[in-house]
Design a protein around this motif. Structure first.
Motif, PDB file in Angstrom:
ATOM      1  N   ILE A 133       1.027  -1.057   0.083  1.00  0.00           N
ATOM      2  CA  ILE A 133       0.015  -0.006  -0.005  1.00  0.00           C
ATOM      3  C   ILE A 133       0.961   1.373  -0.026  1.00  0.00           C
ATOM      4  O   ILE A 133       0.540   2.014  -0.729  1.00  0.00           O
ATOM      5  CB  ILE A 133      -0.956  -0.017   1.246  1.00  0.00           C
ATOM      6  N   ILE A 134       1.775   1.382   0.851  1.00  0.00           N
ATOM      7  CA  ILE A 134       2.780   2.432   0.912  1.00  0.00           C
ATOM      8  C   ILE A 134       3.527   2.621  -0.397  1.00  0.00           C
ATOM      9  O   ILE A 134       3.520   4.051  -0.791  1.00  0.00           O
ATOM     10  CB  ILE A 134       3.791   2.397   2.088  1.00  0.00           C
ATOM     11  N   VAL A 135       4.191   1.617  -0.833  1.00  0.00           N
ATOM     12  CA  VAL A 135       4.708   1.976  -2.303  1.00  0.00           C
ATOM     13  C   VAL A 135       3.751   2.368  -3.448  1.00  0.00           C
ATOM     14  O   VAL A 135       4.191   3.223  -4.017  1.00  0.00           O
ATOM     15  CB  VAL A 135       5.551   0.394  -2.782  1.00  0.00           C
ATOM     16  N   GLY A 136       2.816   1.794  -3.440  1.00  0.00           N
ATOM     17  CA  GLY A 136       1.707   1.980  -4.553  1.00  0.00           C
ATOM     18  C   GLY A 136       1.161   3.369  -4.444  1.00  0.00           C
ATOM     19  O   GLY A 136       1.220   4.155  -5.348  1.00  0.00           O
ATOM     20  N   MET A 137       0.691   3.763  -3.206  1.00  0.00           N
ATOM     21  CA  MET A 137       0.182   5.181  -2.939  1.00  0.00           C
ATOM     22  C   MET A 137       1.304   6.283  -2.985  1.00  0.00           C
ATOM     23  O   MET A 137       0.971   7.377  -3.637  1.00  0.00           O
ATOM     24  CB  MET A 137      -0.287   5.275  -1.352  1.00  0.00           C
ATOM     25  N   THR A 138       2.594   5.747  -2.636  1.00  0.00           N
ATOM     26  CA  THR A 138       3.900   6.721  -2.831  1.00  0.00           C
ATOM     27  C   THR A 138       3.935   7.170  -4.228  1.00  0.00           C
ATOM     28  O   THR A 138       4.165   8.140  -4.914  1.00  0.00           O
ATOM     29  CB  THR A 138       4.875   6.436  -2.222  1.00  0.00           C
ATOM     30  N   ILE A 139       3.910   6.088  -5.086  1.00  0.00           N
ATOM     31  CA  ILE A 139       4.231   6.210  -6.580  1.00  0.00           C
ATOM     32  C   ILE A 139       2.968   6.997  -7.221  1.00  0.00           C
ATOM     33  O   ILE A 139       3.094   7.864  -7.940  1.00  0.00           O
ATOM     34  CB  ILE A 139       4.199   4.771  -7.455  1.00  0.00           C
ATOM     35  N   VAL A 140       1.787   6.682  -6.544  1.00  0.00           N
ATOM     36  CA  VAL A 140       0.669   7.388  -7.434  1.00  0.00           C
ATOM     37  C   VAL A 140       0.730   8.864  -6.742  1.00  0.00           C
ATOM     38  O   VAL A 140       0.511   9.627  -7.696  1.00  0.00           O
ATOM     39  CB  VAL A 140      -0.551   6.813  -6.659  1.00  0.00           C
ATOM     40  N   THR A 141       1.032   9.037  -5.714  1.00  0.00           N
ATOM     41  CA  THR A 141       1.247  10.586  -5.080  1.00  0.00           C
ATOM     42  C   THR A 141       2.319  11.313  -6.139  1.00  0.00           C
ATOM     43  O   THR A 141       2.052  12.443  -6.636  1.00  0.00           O
ATOM     44  CB  THR A 141       1.661  10.681  -3.623  1.00  0.00           C
ATOM     45  N   PHE A 142       3.303  10.598  -6.091  1.00  0.00           N
ATOM     46  CA  PHE A 142       4.688  11.438  -7.060  1.00  0.00           C
ATOM     47  C   PHE A 142       4.000  11.260  -8.370  1.00  0.00           C
ATOM     48  O   PHE A 142       4.277  12.583  -8.961  1.00  0.00           O
ATOM     49  CB  PHE A 142       5.769  10.307  -6.842  1.00  0.00           C
ATOM     50  N   PHE A 143       3.339  10.591  -8.837  1.00  0.00           N
ATOM     51  CA  PHE A 143       3.176  10.757 -10.502  1.00  0.00           C
ATOM     52  C   PHE A 143       2.163  11.737 -10.526  1.00  0.00           C
ATOM     53  O   PHE A 143       2.066  12.489 -11.513  1.00  0.00           O
ATOM     54  CB  PHE A 143       2.516   9.388 -10.851  1.00  0.00           C
ATOM     55  N   SER A 144       0.939  11.935  -9.844  1.00  0.00           N
ATOM     56  CA  SER A 144      -0.047  12.655  -9.791  1.00  0.00           C
ATOM     57  C   SER A 144       0.462  14.194  -9.780  1.00  0.00           C
ATOM     58  O   SER A 144      -0.162  15.137 -10.423  1.00  0.00           O
ATOM     59  CB  SER A 144      -1.141  12.497  -9.001  1.00  0.00           C
ATOM     60  N   LEU A 145       1.348  14.355  -8.525  1.00  0.00           N
ATOM     61  CA  LEU A 145       1.769  15.731  -8.246  1.00  0.00           C
ATOM     62  C   LEU A 145       2.518  16.196  -9.627  1.00  0.00           C
ATOM     63  O   LEU A 145       2.355  17.165  -9.684  1.00  0.00           O
ATOM     64  CB  LEU A 145       2.696  15.593  -6.923  1.00  0.00           C
ATOM     65  N   SER A 146       3.584  15.248 -10.082  1.00  0.00           N
ATOM     66  CA  SER A 146       4.197  15.588 -11.219  1.00  0.00           C
ATOM     67  C   SER A 146       3.429  15.957 -12.146  1.00  0.00           C
ATOM     68  O   SER A 146       3.812  16.966 -12.882  1.00  0.00           O
ATOM     69  CB  SER A 146       5.281  14.707 -11.444  1.00  0.00           C
ATOM     70  N   LEU A 147       2.475  15.149 -12.426  1.00  0.00           N
ATOM     71  CA  LEU A 147       1.410  15.480 -13.797  1.00  0.00           C
ATOM     72  C   LEU A 147       0.761  16.910 -13.473  1.00  0.00           C
ATOM     73  O   LEU A 147       0.482  17.575 -14.469  1.00  0.00           O
ATOM     74  CB  LEU A 147       0.727  14.446 -13.813  1.00  0.00           C
ATOM     75  N   VAL A 148       0.119  16.988 -12.397  1.00  0.00           N
ATOM     76  CA  VAL A 148      -0.682  18.260 -12.080  1.00  0.00           C
ATOM     77  C   VAL A 148       0.388  19.576 -12.281  1.00  0.00           C
ATOM     78  O   VAL A 148       0.364  20.600 -12.879  1.00  0.00           O
ATOM     79  CB  VAL A 148      -0.980  18.488 -10.617  1.00  0.00           C
ATOM     80  N   ALA A 149       1.780  19.331 -11.866  1.00  0.00           N
ATOM     81  CA  ALA A 149       2.683  20.664 -11.770  1.00  0.00           C
ATOM     82  C   ALA A 149       2.947  20.671 -13.307  1.00  0.00           C
ATOM     83  O   ALA A 149       3.135  21.936 -13.628  1.00  0.00           O
ATOM     84  CB  ALA A 149       3.961  20.041 -11.195  1.00  0.00           C
ATOM     85  N   GLU A 150       3.121  19.638 -13.965  1.00  0.00           N
ATOM     86  CA  GLU A 150       3.483  19.818 -15.583  1.00  0.00           C
ATOM     87  C   GLU A 150       2.318  20.529 -16.163  1.00  0.00           C
ATOM     88  O   GLU A 150       2.490  21.270 -17.169  1.00  0.00           O
ATOM     89  CB  GLU A 150       3.887  18.592 -16.283  1.00  0.00           C
ATOM     90  N   ILE A 151       1.134  20.267 -15.813  1.00  0.00           N
ATOM     91  CA  ILE A 151      -0.089  20.644 -16.651  1.00  0.00           C
ATOM     92  C   ILE A 151      -0.119  22.300 -16.327  1.00  0.00           C
ATOM     93  O   ILE A 151      -0.423  22.892 -17.129  1.00  0.00           O
ATOM     94  CB  ILE A 151      -1.257  19.873 -16.136  1.00  0.00           C
ATOM     95  N   LYS A 152      -0.086  22.593 -14.912  1.00  0.00           N
ATOM     96  CA  LYS A 152      -0.257  23.752 -14.361  1.00  0.00           C
ATOM     97  C   LYS A 152       1.117  24.666 -14.987  1.00  0.00           C
ATOM     98  O   LYS A 152       0.664  25.737 -15.244  1.00  0.00           O
ATOM     99  CB  LYS A 152      -0.141  23.664 -12.947  1.00  0.00           C
ATOM    100  N   GLY A 153       1.961  24.079 -15.182  1.00  0.00           N
ATOM    101  CA  GLY A 153       3.204  24.847 -15.711  1.00  0.00           C
ATOM    102  C   GLY A 153       3.789  26.025 -14.819  1.00  0.00           C
ATOM    103  O   GLY A 153       4.597  26.901 -15.282  1.00  0.00           O
ATOM    104  N   ASP A 154       3.364  26.008 -13.695  1.00  0.00           N
ATOM    105  CA  ASP A 154       3.901  27.110 -12.837  1.00  0.00           C
ATOM    106  C   ASP A 154       5.250  26.514 -12.176  1.00  0.00           C
ATOM    107  O   ASP A 154       5.439  25.651 -11.514  1.00  0.00           O
ATOM    108  CB  ASP A 154       3.015  27.296 -11.636  1.00  0.00           C
ATOM    109  N   ILE A 155       6.284  27.386 -12.285  1.00  0.00           N
ATOM    110  CA  ILE A 155       7.785  26.969 -11.896  1.00  0.00           C
ATOM    111  C   ILE A 155       7.901  26.832 -10.663  1.00  0.00           C
ATOM    112  O   ILE A 155       8.611  25.921 -10.341  1.00  0.00           O
ATOM    113  CB  ILE A 155       8.702  28.044 -12.545  1.00  0.00           C
ATOM    114  N   GLN A 156       7.453  27.723  -9.948  1.00  0.00           N
ATOM    115  CA  GLN A 156       7.670  27.533  -8.407  1.00  0.00           C
ATOM    116  C   GLN A 156       6.749  26.048  -7.824  1.00  0.00           C
ATOM    117  O   GLN A 156       7.309  25.492  -6.916  1.00  0.00           O
ATOM    118  CB  GLN A 156       6.974  28.809  -7.615  1.00  0.00           C
ATOM    119  N   PHE A 157       5.563  25.956  -8.440  1.00  0.00           N
ATOM    120  CA  PHE A 157       4.783  24.797  -8.252  1.00  0.00           C
ATOM    121  C   PHE A 157       5.663  23.488  -8.595  1.00  0.00           C
ATOM    122  O   PHE A 157       5.690  22.577  -7.955  1.00  0.00           O
ATOM    123  CB  PHE A 157       3.290  24.541  -8.622  1.00  0.00           C
ATOM    124  N   ILE A 158       6.301  23.526  -9.584  1.00  0.00           N
ATOM    125  CA  ILE A 158       7.002  22.342 -10.117  1.00  0.00           C
ATOM    126  C   ILE A 158       8.126  22.147  -9.018  1.00  0.00           C
ATOM    127  O   ILE A 158       8.532  21.025  -8.890  1.00  0.00           O
ATOM    128  CB  ILE A 158       7.464  22.389 -11.515  1.00  0.00           C
TER     129      ILE A 158
END
Length: 149
Positions: free
Chosen positions: A15-40
């Motif tokens: 659960i921890i490994v799966g949720m960590t990967i999902v969290t990292f992936f989701s946050l990175s994807l949102v950051a890229e879509i948002k495009g805000d340098i500080q958020f990235i």
């Protein structure tokens, strides 16, 4: 250690490994879509500081899985072991990319090199997430919580 304890530790690590990967992936994807340098930068900082979670959970997942598998020649268990080896290899790549992307976002520019590395990180992350889901499915088949078709 009792089998029930090993099963519980294996389940929690999964659960921890799966949720960590999902969290990292989701946050990175949102950051890229948002495009805000500080958020990235903030996302890359969070990922870097949260990496120890993976560094602890992944070996626990491997060790408990090996303990549960023993010397079994069950094809489902052998497939889980192969996938685990790939997950560890991918995990090493992901950790390297996380450090690189943090460094690049903070001390260089977010340019085409950053984006190529980010795409690679997405690929490795999706691969590891797929492997985790397949292993979890196999584990549920082995435990009888999921019935074979």
């Amino acid at each position: 250690m009792k089998r029930k304890t090993v099963v519980t530790a294996h389940f929690i690590a999964t659960i921890i490994v799966g949720m960590t990967i999902v969290t990292f992936f989701s946050l990175s994807l949102v950051a890229e879509i948002k495009g805000d340098i500080q958020f990235i930068k903030n996302v890359k900082t969070f990922i870097l500081y949260a990496l120890p979670v993976m560094v602890i959970a992944m070996p626990i997942l491997k060790l408990t899985g090996d303990k549960l598998a023993g010397n079994s020649s069950n094809p489902i268990i052998l497939a889980k072991k192969k996938r685990m080896k790939l997950m560890i290899l991918n995990g090493a790549g992901l950790m390297s990319l996380a450090v690189f992307l943090y460094y690049r976002s903070h001390f260089h520019t977010i340019d085409h090199v950053f984006f190529v590395a980010q795409i690679a990180e997405f690929g490795f992350g999706l691969c590891n997430l797929t492997l985790i889901v397949l292993n979890a499915r196999s584990g549920m088949l082995l435990s009888g919580k999921l019935k074979r078709k």
